[in-house]
Motif scaffolding. Structure first.
Motif, PDB file in Angstrom:
ATOM      1  N   LEU A 104       0.857  -1.280   0.008  1.00  0.00           N
ATOM      2  CA  LEU A 104      -0.042   0.046  -0.005  1.00  0.00           C
ATOM      3  C   LEU A 104       1.058   1.181  -0.074  1.00  0.00           C
ATOM      4  O   LEU A 104       1.602   1.337   0.798  1.00  0.00           O
ATOM      5  CB  LEU A 104      -0.912   0.167   1.281  1.00  0.00           C
ATOM      6  CG  LEU A 104      -1.799   1.383   1.357  1.00  0.00           C
ATOM      7  CD1 LEU A 104      -2.660   1.460   0.292  1.00  0.00           C
ATOM      8  CD2 LEU A 104      -2.453   1.186   2.716  1.00  0.00           C
ATOM      9  N   TRP A 105       0.599   2.109  -0.826  1.00  0.00           N
ATOM     10  CA  TRP A 105       1.417   3.243  -1.028  1.00  0.00           C
ATOM     11  C   TRP A 105       0.327   4.559  -0.790  1.00  0.00           C
ATOM     12  O   TRP A 105      -0.730   4.290  -1.417  1.00  0.00           O
ATOM     13  CB  TRP A 105       2.183   3.581  -2.515  1.00  0.00           C
ATOM     14  CG  TRP A 105       3.227   2.689  -2.968  1.00  0.00           C
ATOM     15  CD1 TRP A 105       3.544   1.942  -1.935  1.00  0.00           C
ATOM     16  CD2 TRP A 105       3.893   2.707  -3.875  1.00  0.00           C
ATOM     17  NE1 TRP A 105       4.930   1.255  -2.472  1.00  0.00           N
ATOM     18  CE2 TRP A 105       4.985   1.589  -3.505  1.00  0.00           C
ATOM     19  CE3 TRP A 105       3.733   3.387  -5.149  1.00  0.00           C
ATOM     20  CZ2 TRP A 105       6.014   1.336  -4.607  1.00  0.00           C
ATOM     21  CZ3 TRP A 105       4.656   2.908  -6.187  1.00  0.00           C
ATOM     22  CH2 TRP A 105       5.773   1.990  -5.764  1.00  0.00           C
ATOM     23  N   LEU A 106       0.747   5.560  -0.246  1.00  0.00           N
ATOM     24  CA  LEU A 106      -0.142   6.634   0.045  1.00  0.00           C
ATOM     25  C   LEU A 106       0.332   7.888  -0.636  1.00  0.00           C
ATOM     26  O   LEU A 106       1.677   8.119  -0.771  1.00  0.00           O
ATOM     27  CB  LEU A 106      -0.295   6.852   1.604  1.00  0.00           C
ATOM     28  CG  LEU A 106      -0.624   5.763   2.575  1.00  0.00           C
ATOM     29  CD1 LEU A 106      -0.622   6.198   3.713  1.00  0.00           C
ATOM     30  CD2 LEU A 106      -2.051   5.261   2.248  1.00  0.00           C
ATOM     31  N   THR A 107      -0.264   8.995  -1.184  1.00  0.00           N
ATOM     32  CA  THR A 107       0.094   9.993  -1.658  1.00  0.00           C
ATOM     33  C   THR A 107      -0.651  11.104  -1.662  1.00  0.00           C
ATOM     34  O   THR A 107      -2.014  11.263  -1.472  1.00  0.00           O
ATOM     35  CB  THR A 107       0.368   9.826  -3.261  1.00  0.00           C
ATOM     36  OG1 THR A 107       1.127  10.934  -3.952  1.00  0.00           O
ATOM     37  CG2 THR A 107      -0.911   9.462  -4.004  1.00  0.00           C
ATOM     38  N   ALA A 127       3.228   2.548   3.207  1.00  0.00           N
ATOM     39  CA  ALA A 127       2.475   2.393   4.463  1.00  0.00           C
ATOM     40  C   ALA A 127       3.165   1.461   5.371  1.00  0.00           C
ATOM     41  O   ALA A 127       2.899   1.404   6.735  1.00  0.00           O
ATOM     42  CB  ALA A 127       0.977   2.147   4.353  1.00  0.00           C
ATOM     43  N   TYR A 128       3.906   0.572   4.947  1.00  0.00           N
ATOM     44  CA  TYR A 128       4.396  -0.465   5.681  1.00  0.00           C
ATOM     45  C   TYR A 128       5.537   0.071   6.495  1.00  0.00           C
ATOM     46  O   TYR A 128       5.651  -0.164   7.716  1.00  0.00           O
ATOM     47  CB  TYR A 128       4.884  -1.750   4.894  1.00  0.00           C
ATOM     48  CG  TYR A 128       5.676  -2.568   5.682  1.00  0.00           C
ATOM     49  CD1 TYR A 128       5.121  -3.451   6.659  1.00  0.00           C
ATOM     50  CD2 TYR A 128       7.142  -2.892   5.716  1.00  0.00           C
ATOM     51  CE1 TYR A 128       5.724  -4.490   7.201  1.00  0.00           C
ATOM     52  CE2 TYR A 128       7.839  -3.734   6.346  1.00  0.00           C
ATOM     53  CZ  TYR A 128       7.142  -4.410   7.193  1.00  0.00           C
ATOM     54  OH  TYR A 128       7.587  -5.509   7.907  1.00  0.00           O
ATOM     55  N   SER A 129       6.564   0.749   5.968  1.00  0.00           N
ATOM     56  CA  SER A 129       7.552   1.222   6.623  1.00  0.00           C
ATOM     57  C   SER A 129       7.541   2.850   6.886  1.00  0.00           C
ATOM     58  O   SER A 129       8.262   3.595   7.734  1.00  0.00           O
ATOM     59  CB  SER A 129       8.806   1.443   6.061  1.00  0.00           C
ATOM     60  OG  SER A 129       8.830   1.970   4.492  1.00  0.00           O
ATOM     61  N   ARG A 130       6.317   3.453   6.446  1.00  0.00           N
ATOM     62  CA  ARG A 130       6.069   4.835   6.363  1.00  0.00           C
ATOM     63  C   ARG A 130       7.137   5.825   5.882  1.00  0.00           C
ATOM     64  O   ARG A 130       7.662   6.808   6.501  1.00  0.00           O
ATOM     65  CB  ARG A 130       5.980   5.342   8.055  1.00  0.00           C
ATOM     66  CG  ARG A 130       4.573   4.523   8.197  1.00  0.00           C
ATOM     67  CD  ARG A 130       4.117   5.149   9.657  1.00  0.00           C
ATOM     68  NE  ARG A 130       2.928   4.483  10.127  1.00  0.00           N
ATOM     69  CZ  ARG A 130       2.126   4.887  10.894  1.00  0.00           C
ATOM     70  NH1 ARG A 130       2.030   6.196  11.753  1.00  0.00           N
ATOM     71  NH2 ARG A 130       0.933   4.088  11.265  1.00  0.00           N
ATOM     72  N   ARG A 131       8.188   5.281   4.816  1.00  0.00           N
ATOM     73  CA  ARG A 131       9.237   5.994   4.267  1.00  0.00           C
ATOM     74  C   ARG A 131       8.706   6.879   3.295  1.00  0.00           C
ATOM     75  O   ARG A 131       7.747   6.419   2.445  1.00  0.00           O
ATOM     76  CB  ARG A 131      10.203   5.100   3.915  1.00  0.00           C
ATOM     77  CG  ARG A 131      11.233   4.269   5.350  1.00  0.00           C
ATOM     78  CD  ARG A 131      12.018   3.503   4.504  1.00  0.00           C
ATOM     79  NE  ARG A 131      12.939   2.964   5.739  1.00  0.00           N
ATOM     80  CZ  ARG A 131      14.028   2.379   5.718  1.00  0.00           C
ATOM     81  NH1 ARG A 131      14.268   1.768   4.268  1.00  0.00           N
ATOM     82  NH2 ARG A 131      14.889   1.854   6.425  1.00  0.00           N
TER      83      ARG A 131
END
Length: 207
Positions: A104-107, A127-131
């Protein structure tokens, strides 16, 4: 018309304007199809001029769409309030806890007032690492801003096709044909949350 005149007319090449109309109609059909038949002439014209760099006026686009039997989806104003209602494109449903990277990516886009103006930053976060895995900064918050951020994320992470969801809001940059095509080219699954609800974007806002 004489017989010789008839065959002489058949042998003439198409005039440049007719050839240009045929070319534009093909592009218009593709833009309309990629929007799942939802774009009307204003949005198609915007994608042609802003997204693809075509020089064409809106009336010509209207005429060519009418001749091709294409029209957008019309919604009556004031009949339905979508605030806090989930949309059919919401693949996340606020389930931000994922078990592996690139699921999951957020933008989103944010502006930063400075003494020399207000630059805008578009970022893509895993979303996994919040990087932050992709970003882009520009003086304008246009489609190029979000496409460049997405391109950086794709180049860095090389996600598996059809297994990564990219969640965004309903901004015009993210609903544009150009951004949608970039999503499809990368094999990403686009997702949008509810309309006008800050909780759906809380993780990206905290970043």
């Amino acid at each position: 018309m004489s017989t010789s005149g008839y065959y002489d007319r058949l042998g003439r090449p198409e005039p440049p304007r007719a050839l240009r109309n045929e070319e534009l109609t093909k592009i218009i059909r593709q833009v309309h199809a990629d929007s799942r038949g939802s774009y009307g002439s204003p949005r198609v014209h915007a994608e042609l001029t802003l997204g693809l760099g075509e020089k064409v006026n809106r009336k010509r686009v209207e005429r060519l769409m009418r001749e091709a039997g294409l029209q957008g989806v019309y919604r009556r104003k004031g009949r339905r309030n979508l605030v806090n209602q989930a949309t059919e494109e919401d693949l996340v449903q606020r389930g931000f806890d994922v078990e592996a990277p690139d699921r999951l990516w957020l933008t989103d886009i944010t502006g930063h007032p400075t003494g020399e103006g207000k630059p805008y930053c578009a970022a893509v976060m895993d979303a996994y690492s919040r990087r932050n895995i992709g970003s882009s900064i520009d003086a304008r918050q246009n489609t190029d801003l979000v496409v460049n951020a997405l391109a950086m994320a794709v180049a860095r992470r090389k996600p598996d096709a059809r297994s990564t969801i990219l969640r965004s809001d309903h901004g015009t940059q993210y609903t544009s044909w150009v951004f949608g095509k970039r999503l499809r080219d990368a094999g990403l699954l686009g997702s949008m949350g509810t309309v006008g609800d800050c909780y759906d974007n809380a993780m990206m806002e905290s970043f």
